[in-house]
Motif scaffolding. Structure first.
Motif, PDB file in Angstrom:
ATOM      1  N   GLN A 101      55.000  27.871  54.324  1.00 23.66           N
ATOM      2  CA  GLN A 101      55.661  28.267  53.078  1.00 23.66           C
ATOM      3  C   GLN A 101      54.875  29.401  52.443  1.00 23.66           C
ATOM      4  N   ALA A 102      55.584  30.303  51.751  1.00 29.68           N
ATOM      5  CA  ALA A 102      54.878  31.389  51.068  1.00 29.68           C
ATOM      6  C   ALA A 102      53.956  30.805  50.006  1.00 29.68           C
ATOM      7  N   THR A 123      48.872  35.661  38.793  1.00 26.62           N
ATOM      8  CA  THR A 123      48.438  36.934  38.204  1.00 26.62           C
ATOM      9  C   THR A 123      47.231  36.685  37.319  1.00 26.62           C
ATOM     10  N   ILE A 124      46.195  37.454  37.521  1.00 23.41           N
ATOM     11  CA  ILE A 124      45.090  37.455  36.554  1.00 23.41           C
ATOM     12  C   ILE A 124      45.305  38.708  35.703  1.00 23.41           C
ATOM     13  N   LEU A 125      45.560  38.487  34.432  1.00 21.95           N
ATOM     14  CA  LEU A 125      45.914  39.588  33.525  1.00 21.95           C
ATOM     15  C   LEU A 125      44.698  39.945  32.676  1.00 21.95           C
ATOM     16  N   ASN A 131      40.075  30.181  46.576  1.00 19.78           N
ATOM     17  CA  ASN A 131      41.387  29.550  46.355  1.00 19.78           C
ATOM     18  C   ASN A 131      42.391  30.144  47.348  1.00 19.78           C
ATOM     19  N   VAL A 132      42.087  29.942  48.615  1.00 18.16           N
ATOM     20  CA  VAL A 132      42.836  30.642  49.663  1.00 18.16           C
ATOM     21  C   VAL A 132      44.295  30.206  49.800  1.00 18.16           C
ATOM     22  N   LEU A 133      44.623  29.085  49.175  1.00 18.52           N
ATOM     23  CA  LEU A 133      46.012  28.635  49.303  1.00 18.52           C
ATOM     24  C   LEU A 133      46.954  29.442  48.414  1.00 18.52           C
ATOM     25  N   TYR A 134      46.364  30.288  47.578  1.00 20.46           N
ATOM     26  CA  TYR A 134      47.174  31.061  46.627  1.00 20.46           C
ATOM     27  C   TYR A 134      47.049  32.545  46.907  1.00 20.46           C
ATOM     28  N   ASP A 135      48.099  33.270  46.519  1.00 22.14           N
ATOM     29  CA  ASP A 135      47.990  34.730  46.494  1.00 22.14           C
ATOM     30  C   ASP A 135      47.626  35.136  45.069  1.00 22.14           C
ATOM     31  N   PHE A 136      46.889  36.196  44.953  1.00 18.76           N
ATOM     32  CA  PHE A 136      46.494  36.667  43.621  1.00 18.76           C
ATOM     33  C   PHE A 136      46.890  38.116  43.438  1.00 18.76           C
ATOM     34  N   GLU A 137      47.169  38.467  42.195  1.00 21.28           N
ATOM     35  CA  GLU A 137      47.163  39.892  41.842  1.00 21.28           C
ATOM     36  C   GLU A 137      46.265  40.023  40.622  1.00 21.28           C
ATOM     37  N   LEU A 148      36.267  29.386  36.391  1.00 22.03           N
ATOM     38  CA  LEU A 148      37.031  28.228  35.885  1.00 22.03           C
ATOM     39  C   LEU A 148      38.504  28.279  36.281  1.00 22.03           C
ATOM     40  N   ILE A 149      38.917  29.403  36.824  1.00 18.22           N
ATOM     41  CA  ILE A 149      40.337  29.574  37.138  1.00 18.22           C
ATOM     42  C   ILE A 149      40.797  28.538  38.171  1.00 18.22           C
ATOM     43  N   GLY A 150      39.926  28.209  39.124  1.00 18.43           N
ATOM     44  CA  GLY A 150      40.281  27.212  40.142  1.00 18.43           C
ATOM     45  C   GLY A 150      40.662  25.881  39.503  1.00 18.43           C
ATOM     46  N   GLU A 151      39.871  25.476  38.508  1.00 21.59           N
ATOM     47  CA  GLU A 151      40.158  24.211  37.827  1.00 21.59           C
ATOM     48  C   GLU A 151      41.470  24.289  37.026  1.00 21.59           C
TER      49      GLU A 151
END
Ligand code: UDP
Ligand code: MG
Length: 207
Positions: free
Chosen positions: A8-9, A14-16, A40-46, A112-115
């Protein structure tokens, strides 16, 4: 041959980052965000920067970083509008299913973003870091800040969270609600309560 086990994709986060004259910290910030991304490799980030009319080299650096790295993007505002408008511009361009608002100056630990993401996956829609510690602020700043929030709470029908700032993860639903409020004299900290949604204050040391 077609396979059934196509993965699954990944969800996009987004980190703003509103940025006004932040040339000195951008390199360090991006390297800390890169660590968050790889943990946090299970996610895509921008990483979506909003250059808020900086008069230092912020925009040149953002151009350089974004050319090298596909998930670094930026918006370049025509002048300095202030953080509130910079955040709103960012909401308009963010593509993620969740948006994390982060200051550029590293006063808030990106680790802290992972949490925050974990709480989001548990169904919370607005996860904010509670400032449990105020070391480093002068007594005058603490006093004026407390007085300010006391007055604000008195005139507000919504609960105002004095120790919670803009460092938070917002589900897209919250972003949409904030986008619909187009006031130019914005005070977003007062809007989070107003829009509702399922909230979670995380007991994170911050600031
Ligand atoms: N910022 C902005 N426009 C401004 C002032 C600040 O985009 O006119 C950004 C700044 O680069 C930082 C964030 O907003 O990423 C918070 O700013 P600052 O650290 O000055 O605020 P404080 O720490 O006092 O809340
Ligand atoms: Mg700051």
């Amino acid at each position: 041959m077609a396979t059934n086990n196509q993965s699954q994709a990944s969800k996009l986060i987004t980190i703003l980052i509103p940025a006004y004259n932040e040339q000195d910290v951008l390199g360090q910030l991006i390297s800390r965000l890169e660590d968050v991304r790889v943990s946090n490799v299970l996610y895509d980030f921008e990483f979506l920067f909003v250059n808020d009319g900086s008069d230092d080299e912020t925009i040149q650096l953002l151009q350089k970083y974004s050319e090298r790295t596909p998930y670094i993007r930026y918006i370049d505002l025509s002048r300095n509008f202030g953080k509130e408008i910079a955040m709103l511009a960012g909401f308009d361009y963010a593509k993620g299913e969740a948006v994390v608002i982060l200051d550029a100056d590293l006063q808030q630990p990106p680790e802290l973003i992972g949490e925050m993401i974990e709480w989001w996956e548990k169904g919370y829609e607005d996860i904010y870091a509670v400032r449990a510690k105020r070391d480093g602020e002068s007594r005058l700043k603490k006093w004026t800040s407390n007085a300010y929030f006391n007055v604000l709470q008195k005139i507000s029908s919504e609960e105002v969270y004095p120790l919670a700032g803009d460092f938070r993860l917002l589900d897209r639903k919250c972003v949409k609600a904030l986008q619909e409020l187009r006031e130019t004299e914005r005070y977003t900290k007062g809007m989070y309560g107003w829009i509702g949604f399922k909230k979670k204050g995380t007991d994170l040391l911050c600031g």
